[in-house]
Design an enzyme around this catalytic site. Structure first.
Site, PDB file in Angstrom:
ATOM      1  N   CYS A   7      40.291  46.194  37.622  1.00 17.42           N
ATOM      2  CA  CYS A   7      39.131  46.000  37.467  1.00 17.42           C
ATOM      3  C   CYS A   7      38.723  47.741  36.979  1.00 17.42           C
ATOM      4  O   CYS A   7      38.331  48.024  37.860  1.00 17.42           O
ATOM      5  CB  CYS A   7      38.360  45.638  38.334  1.00 17.42           C
ATOM      6  SG  CYS A   7      36.423  45.105  38.282  1.00 17.42           S
TER       7      CYS A   7
ATOM      8  N   CYS B 293      35.480  47.909  38.931  1.00 18.00           N
ATOM      9  CA  CYS B 293      35.484  48.336  40.395  1.00 18.00           C
ATOM     10  C   CYS B 293      35.636  49.865  40.563  1.00 18.00           C
ATOM     11  O   CYS B 293      35.576  50.504  41.400  1.00 18.00           O
ATOM     12  CB  CYS B 293      37.440  47.445  40.583  1.00 18.00           C
ATOM     13  SG  CYS B 293      36.735  45.419  41.036  1.00 18.00           S
TER      14      CYS B 293
END
Length: 386
Positions: A312, A315
């Protein structure tokens, strides 16, 4: 070089390696200058914690020097007369001056034979001023100063003679005799041996019979004292090594004990210790999460459950922010779970996208932030942390 001297040299080199500041000792200035002439950089003197230079004499506190019994029967007190007149070596010496100097020298020799030593000094000074490039004139006057028991004056003249003629046997001889009068036995022996090699005579041999035993005793004493210094330095090095080893062991044991304490606290469901210490706590299972949330609930502190994934991109952006916030809000429990590693945790909390942050108080979700919204994340932490 014999093996014993090589061993002493090795010990000295090792001593320099372990404590280079000893090269700042004035007695080793000749060696320091030699090293620097080769391009070496000699480290400055080491400062102690009090800001004072470490002095090797401190190492000698408990070293008792052995007494050296020397034969000092013919030594005299140093003469402190003003320096005698010297000739100008840069002046040109004419044949007339040279002849006049020889006449003054002859008068001096006559005065010496009659025991008129001060008169002889005056004649020799006249000769030196007339012919300052004659090593024999300086050496002859130096010999008269020896008879007058003025060794420092004799050394000045001997040095002048050796400057004019570095191979002046008489220059080395009278300087050796003068140094012996001052009790400088090692230096005297060295000069007398050089004089003997250039032009041996029986008088030198007789003087050496007294000078050499004293010089040998001093050399042996110096070797013994140097061994004591080296042994003490090696003991100090060993003590320092053992101290560092003990400090490292103590630090390791302290760290290990702290780690074990943390593990015990983390495994205690009723303990809130370690939840809010400014660190991120990884969650790998539902049971582990329940344990942490129960502990946070009992401590009445806010818990934040952060769901992330290695693939991600957002993230990767928000994770450092989350870590920074954990340090900023030490009374909040910051939890973190990877949805690919802790699938059961993600499933239980119905996580459909990452990053996602769940705010939990008293075991219940009170709010959430979905996405890498740094502003909203910190705003809600501030809201619920109080």
């Amino acid at each position: 070089m014999d093996n014993e001297k090589l061993q002493h040299l090795k010990h000295f080199v090792e001593l320099c390696k372990t404590n280079p500041s000893i090269l700042q000792d004035p007695s080793l200035s000749f060696f320091k200058n030699f090293l620097e002439s080769l391009g070496a950089q000699v480290p400055p003197s080491v400062k102690s914690e009090k800001g004072e230079e470490e002095n090797l004499d401190e190492l000698d506190e408990d070293i008792i020097e052995s007494d050296v019994e020397l034969d000092n029967t013919d030594t005299v007190e140093p003469d402190n007369d003003p320096p005698q007149q010297m000739g100008d070596s840069s002046s040109e010496v004419t044949d007339e001056n040279r002849d006049a100097a020889q006449i003054s020298k002859a008068k001096a020799l006559d005065a010496i034979s009659e025991g008129k030593l001060n008169e002889a000094i005056n004649h020799l000074t006249e000769a030196i001023l007339l012919n300052p490039n004659s090593a024999i004139l300086y050496a002859t006057r130096a010999n008269v100063f020896i008879k007058l028991k003025k060794p420092n004056a004799a050394i000045r003249d001997a040095d002048a003679a050796l400057k004019v003629n570095p191979d002046s046997a008489k220059g080395y001889k009278v300087r050796g005799m003068a140094r012996a009068m001052l009790g400088l036995w090692k230096e005297a022996a060295k000069d007398l041996h050089v004089a003997s090699m250039i032009d041996f005579d029986e008088e030198i041999a007789e003087i050496l019979k007294k000078v050499e035993p004293n010089a040998h005793k001093i050399e042996e004493h110096c070797r013994k004292y140097q061994r004591l210094r080296e042994e003490k330095q090696l003991r100090k090095i060993e003590r320092d090594r053992q101290r560092r080893q003990a400090e490292a062991k103590a630090a390791y044991e302290k760290s290990k004990k702290k780690e074990q304490q943390s593990e015990r606290e983390a495994s205690d469901p009723d303990s809130a210790s370690g939840l809010n210490d400014g660190k991120i706590i990884g969650i790998h299972s539902v049971s582990e999460l329940e344990t942490k949330l129960n502990a946070a609930s009992k401590a009445s502190c806010l818990a934040i459950l952060y769901f992330t994934a290695t693939w991600c991109g957002p993230c990767r952006f928000i994770s450092p922010v989350y870590t920074s916030l954990a340090g900023k809000y030490p009374k909040v429990a910051f939890l973190k779970a990877d949805i690919d590693e802790a699938r059961d945790v993600a499933s239980k909390w119905n996580v459909s996208s990452v990053p996602a942050f769940f705010f939990i108080k008293d075991g219940k979700e009170v709010d959430r932030v979905v996405g890498a919204d740094k502003s909203s994340l910190e705003k809600k932490i501030a809201q619920y942390a109080g």
